[in-house]
Design an enzyme around this catalytic site. Structure first.
Site, PDB file in Angstrom:
ATOM      1  N   GLY A  40       0.837  -1.198   0.000  1.00  0.00           N
ATOM      2  CA  GLY A  40       0.000   0.000   0.000  1.00  0.00           C
ATOM      3  C   GLY A  40       0.874   1.251   0.000  1.00  0.00           C
ATOM      4  N   GLY A 184       2.174  23.989   1.191  1.00  0.00           N
ATOM      5  CA  GLY A 184       1.679  23.143   0.105  1.00  0.00           C
ATOM      6  C   GLY A 184       0.529  22.301   0.638  1.00  0.00           C
ATOM      7  CB  ALA A 267       4.940  19.796   5.028  1.00  0.00           C
ATOM      8  CG  HIS A 440     -32.028  20.894  -7.974  1.00  0.00           C
ATOM      9  ND1 HIS A 440     -31.211  21.989  -7.816  1.00  0.00           N
ATOM     10  CD2 HIS A 440     -33.126  21.119  -7.192  1.00  0.00           C
ATOM     11  CE1 HIS A 440     -31.794  22.850  -6.980  1.00  0.00           C
ATOM     12  NE2 HIS A 440     -32.955  22.333  -6.591  1.00  0.00           N
TER      13      HIS A 440
HETATM   14  P1  FAD Z   1       5.075   4.931  -2.605  1.00  0.00           P
HETATM   15  O1  FAD Z   1       3.660   4.975  -2.199  1.00  0.00           O
HETATM   16  O2  FAD Z   1       6.032   5.841  -1.932  1.00  0.00           O
HETATM   17  O3  FAD Z   1       5.527   3.429  -2.426  1.00  0.00           O
HETATM   18  C1  FAD Z   1       6.830   3.026  -2.613  1.00  0.00           C
HETATM   19  C2  FAD Z   1       7.058   1.783  -1.795  1.00  0.00           C
HETATM   20  O4  FAD Z   1       8.284   1.215  -2.166  1.00  0.00           O
HETATM   21  C3  FAD Z   1       7.143   2.041  -0.296  1.00  0.00           C
HETATM   22  O5  FAD Z   1       6.143   1.303   0.362  1.00  0.00           O
HETATM   23  C4  FAD Z   1       8.546   1.580   0.101  1.00  0.00           C
HETATM   24  O6  FAD Z   1       8.568   0.916   1.344  1.00  0.00           O
HETATM   25  C5  FAD Z   1       8.874   0.618  -1.040  1.00  0.00           C
HETATM   26  N1  FAD Z   1      10.307   0.507  -1.307  1.00  0.00           N
HETATM   27  C6  FAD Z   1      11.166   1.498  -1.614  1.00  0.00           C
HETATM   28  N2  FAD Z   1      12.394   1.000  -1.852  1.00  0.00           N
HETATM   29  C7  FAD Z   1      12.308  -0.338  -1.678  1.00  0.00           C
HETATM   30  C8  FAD Z   1      13.241  -1.400  -1.766  1.00  0.00           C
HETATM   31  N3  FAD Z   1      14.513  -1.193  -2.113  1.00  0.00           N
HETATM   32  N4  FAD Z   1      12.826  -2.655  -1.504  1.00  0.00           N
HETATM   33  C9  FAD Z   1      11.530  -2.885  -1.169  1.00  0.00           C
HETATM   34  N5  FAD Z   1      10.598  -1.917  -1.082  1.00  0.00           N
HETATM   35  C10 FAD Z   1      10.986  -0.660  -1.327  1.00  0.00           C
HETATM   36  N6  FAD Z   1      -1.486  11.463  -3.255  1.00  0.00           N
HETATM   37  C11 FAD Z   1      -2.721  11.565  -3.756  1.00  0.00           C
HETATM   38  O7  FAD Z   1      -2.920  11.230  -4.920  1.00  0.00           O
HETATM   39  N7  FAD Z   1      -3.764  12.010  -2.992  1.00  0.00           N
HETATM   40  C12 FAD Z   1      -3.595  12.396  -1.709  1.00  0.00           C
HETATM   41  O8  FAD Z   1      -4.546  12.795  -1.045  1.00  0.00           O
HETATM   42  C13 FAD Z   1      -2.300  12.304  -1.157  1.00  0.00           C
HETATM   43  N8  FAD Z   1      -2.082  12.650   0.130  1.00  0.00           N
HETATM   44  C14 FAD Z   1      -0.840  12.512   0.649  1.00  0.00           C
HETATM   45  C15 FAD Z   1      -0.648  12.864   1.970  1.00  0.00           C
HETATM   46  C16 FAD Z   1       0.593  12.738   2.544  1.00  0.00           C
HETATM   47  C17 FAD Z   1       0.785  13.110   3.982  1.00  0.00           C
HETATM   48  C18 FAD Z   1       1.670  12.231   1.763  1.00  0.00           C
HETATM   49  C19 FAD Z   1       3.021  12.057   2.370  1.00  0.00           C
HETATM   50  C20 FAD Z   1       1.490  11.872   0.447  1.00  0.00           C
HETATM   51  C21 FAD Z   1       0.233  12.011  -0.129  1.00  0.00           C
HETATM   52  N9  FAD Z   1      -0.003  11.694  -1.458  1.00  0.00           N
HETATM   53  C22 FAD Z   1      -1.251  11.818  -1.973  1.00  0.00           C
HETATM   54  C23 FAD Z   1       1.085  11.238  -2.349  1.00  0.00           C
HETATM   55  C24 FAD Z   1       1.029   9.726  -2.515  1.00  0.00           C
HETATM   56  O9  FAD Z   1       1.173   9.121  -1.266  1.00  0.00           O
HETATM   57  C25 FAD Z   1       2.125   9.273  -3.469  1.00  0.00           C
HETATM   58  O10 FAD Z   1       2.014   9.987  -4.674  1.00  0.00           O
HETATM   59  C26 FAD Z   1       2.015   7.792  -3.771  1.00  0.00           C
HETATM   60  O11 FAD Z   1       2.096   7.041  -2.600  1.00  0.00           O
HETATM   61  C27 FAD Z   1       3.112   7.367  -4.750  1.00  0.00           C
HETATM   62  O12 FAD Z   1       3.028   6.011  -4.994  1.00  0.00           O
HETATM   63  P2  FAD Z   1       4.306   5.164  -5.419  1.00  0.00           P
HETATM   64  O13 FAD Z   1       3.816   3.800  -5.664  1.00  0.00           O
HETATM   65  O14 FAD Z   1       5.047   5.859  -6.460  1.00  0.00           O
HETATM   66  O15 FAD Z   1       5.269   5.195  -4.148  1.00  0.00           O
END
Ligand code: FAD
Length: 461
Positions: A40, A184, A267, A440
């Site tokens: 997740g 932001g 942030a 509506h």
């Molecule tokens: P991530 O979700 O960062 O997942 C990457 C995963 O890779 C992680 O679980 C990590 O543990 C794993 N990983 C990394 N390196 C390794 C490795 N070498 N071996 C094994 N596992 C590894 N986005 C929205 O669209 N809507 C929102 O409302 C929103 N709210 C947010 C609120 C907050 C507080 C934050 C911090 C972010 C928010 N975001 C939101 C942004 C969103 O969380 C990210 O854009 C999204 O999670 C990106 O997905 P991703 O799959 O690229 O990476």
């Protein structure tokens, strides 16, 4: 060492990685997903979901204390209190439930999952230190989805009372005061939630307005609301240092002052996770700090793909998921490209802000535009919600009437983003939107009203 082989190896189980893996599994591709912390990813565990749970709890509490609003509707509430440990437990319960769901979906799709840190040895091999021991995994296709992490601010390293969004979302007791550096969406969403829970919140922003990633008109209602909540917002202001529960800041003229803050939330953005897993060894072409990809999400190395925050802006979960689907479909032999007309951006502030497609300013470069706004004070549903602040704005090409952008500010407008994005993807013209029957009374009626206004004949304005 145990050896595993697969067709598709996905590193990172966030929205980008887990969606790639599910879709690849659905196509019958032999897929392994490796995740270091929790399936997740950022979004589910320390991002989108826990922040929105906190925002909802804070809003519920705040509404109970809005005596003027309650009295206007003939209501009153008793003594209210926050048991923040329970708030936190409820939020964690939502996360756990969804995390269980992601696990079940991966299993249903036939994806093999491993919990452990992956290190790349080349573009086809990774070493994984899983709880079950060391493994070497060989693949035909490697999908990088390692996401991003909070960016630190020089001189204010994370630790102790200096929090990133991750630690702020893990607090089990409310601080008396919180200073947020960065206005932001992440800083303002969390800052607003804590303010509504009774924390004295200050926000410090180096640029000249809140929500600088959105155009200025969209941030103004949010700035007004923050003021109403008693949040001290200092724009054009830089953080200088933090010690003994005080943040030292300076405005543009160099005048310094101190802000009391039991906790400091930094942030100021997120940075792609490109280190500590052998990525450098692949020597991929980069795009600044991000891994460079083409329209198919292919990196510069054959059969190495990348999705999500690792690949650039906008760093949003829905972009990551959409890219993941595309990559899986390409790996299944389909001809696909990531060529979306628009990716919605939302700030779940109060009021919420949505921007899809081009702002009026950005659209100018494409020729003459028609820009029209419909205010929520002319919308029946908004009045029944006692939320007449905000508006819907459309930006359309003056000649063709093709809609190039839609923005909105208002309570709950995040849900309108679906209609806005669909309109842009379908190439809708102002007439299409104006002629679509919207139910509506709903806030969505402000969308055809804004389109009609652009055509010169809004009904309720
Ligand atoms: P991530 O979700 O960062 O997942 C990457 C995963 O890779 C992680 O679980 C990590 O543990 C794993 N990983 C990394 N390196 C390794 C490795 N070498 N071996 C094994 N596992 C590894 N986005 C929205 O669209 N809507 C929102 O409302 C929103 N709210 C947010 C609120 C907050 C507080 C934050 C911090 C972010 C928010 N975001 C939101 C942004 C969103 O969380 C990210 O854009 C999204 O999670 C990106 O997905 P991703 O799959 O690229 O990476």
């Amino acid at each position: 060492m145990n050896e595993l082989r697969c067709r598709v190896l996905v590193i990172g189980g966030g929205p980008g990685g887990y969606v790639t893996a599910i879709r690849a599994g659905q196509f019958g591709l032999d897929t392994i997903l490796v995740e270091g912390e929790g399936f997740g990813g950022t979004c589910l565990h320390v991002g989108c979901i826990p922040s929105k749970a906190l925002i909802h709890a804070a809003e519920t509490f705040h509404a109970l204390g809005d005596e003027r609003a309650l009295a206007a509707m003939g209501l009153s509430s008793g003594a209210r209190a926050v048991d923040f440990a329970q708030t936190n437990a409820w939020k964690n319960g939502v996360v756990a439930r969804l995390a269980g769901g992601v696990g079940a979906l991966l299993k249903k799709a036939g994806v093999r999952t491993l919990l452990g840190h992956a290190t790349l040895t080349d573009g086809k091999t990774a070493l994984v230190s899983a709880d079950t021991g060391e493994l070497r995994i060989h693949c035909d296709h490697l999908v990088l989805a390692t996401g991003s992490e909070p960016a630190p601010l020089p001189g204010l390293p994370f630790g102790g009372d200096i929090l990133s969004s991750t630690e702020a979302l893990a607090l089990t007791a409310l601080p008396r005061s919180l200073a947020v550096i960065g206005a932001g969406y992440i800083g303002l969403e969390l800052g607003t939630a804590f303010a509504k829970l009774g924390v004295r919140v200050s926000v410090v922003e180096a640029l000249d307005r809140v929500l600088p990633a959105f155009d200025a008109e969209l941030g103004q209602p949010v700035a007004r609301h923050l003021q109403g909540l008693g949040v001290d917002v200092a724009t054009n202001t830089r953080a200088l240092g933090y010690a003994d529960g005080e943040l030292r800041v300076a405005n543009a003229a160099g005048v310094e002052r101190r802000i009391k803050a039991d906790k400091l939330l930094v942030a100021v953005g997120r940075t792609p996770r490109t280190r500590d897993f052998g990525l450098e060894g692949l020597d991929l072409a980069m795009n600044g700090p991000f891994v460079r990809i083409d329209e198919r999400c292919a990196t510069s190395m054959r059969n190495v793909w990348a999705v999500g925050d690792l690949t650039g802006e906008p760093m949003l979960a829905h972009r990551a998921m959409a890219q993941g689907e595309i990559v899986a479909e390409i790996l299944a032999g389909k001809k696909r490209a990531f060529d979306k007309v628009a990716i919605p951006a939302i700030a779940f502030t109060d009021p919420e802000v949505v921007s899809v497609g081009l702002s009026p300013e950005a659209a100018k470069e494409r020729g003459e535009m028609r820009v029209a706004t419909f205010p929520f004070r002319g919308n029946g549903r908004a009045l029944t919600l006692r939320r007449e602040d905000g508006f819907v704005r459309v930006v359309a090409h003056a000649d063709t009437h093709v809609v190039l952008g839609v923005q909105a500010v208002g309570a709950g407008v995040s849900e309108l983003s679906a209609a806005f994005t669909l309109a842009l993807e379908m190439g809708a013209r102002l007439e299409d939107i104006a002629a679509t029957v919207h139910a509506h009374p709903t806030q969505s009626e402000a969308f055809p009203e804004a389109a009609s206004a652009a055509l010169g004949h809004a009904l309720h304005m």
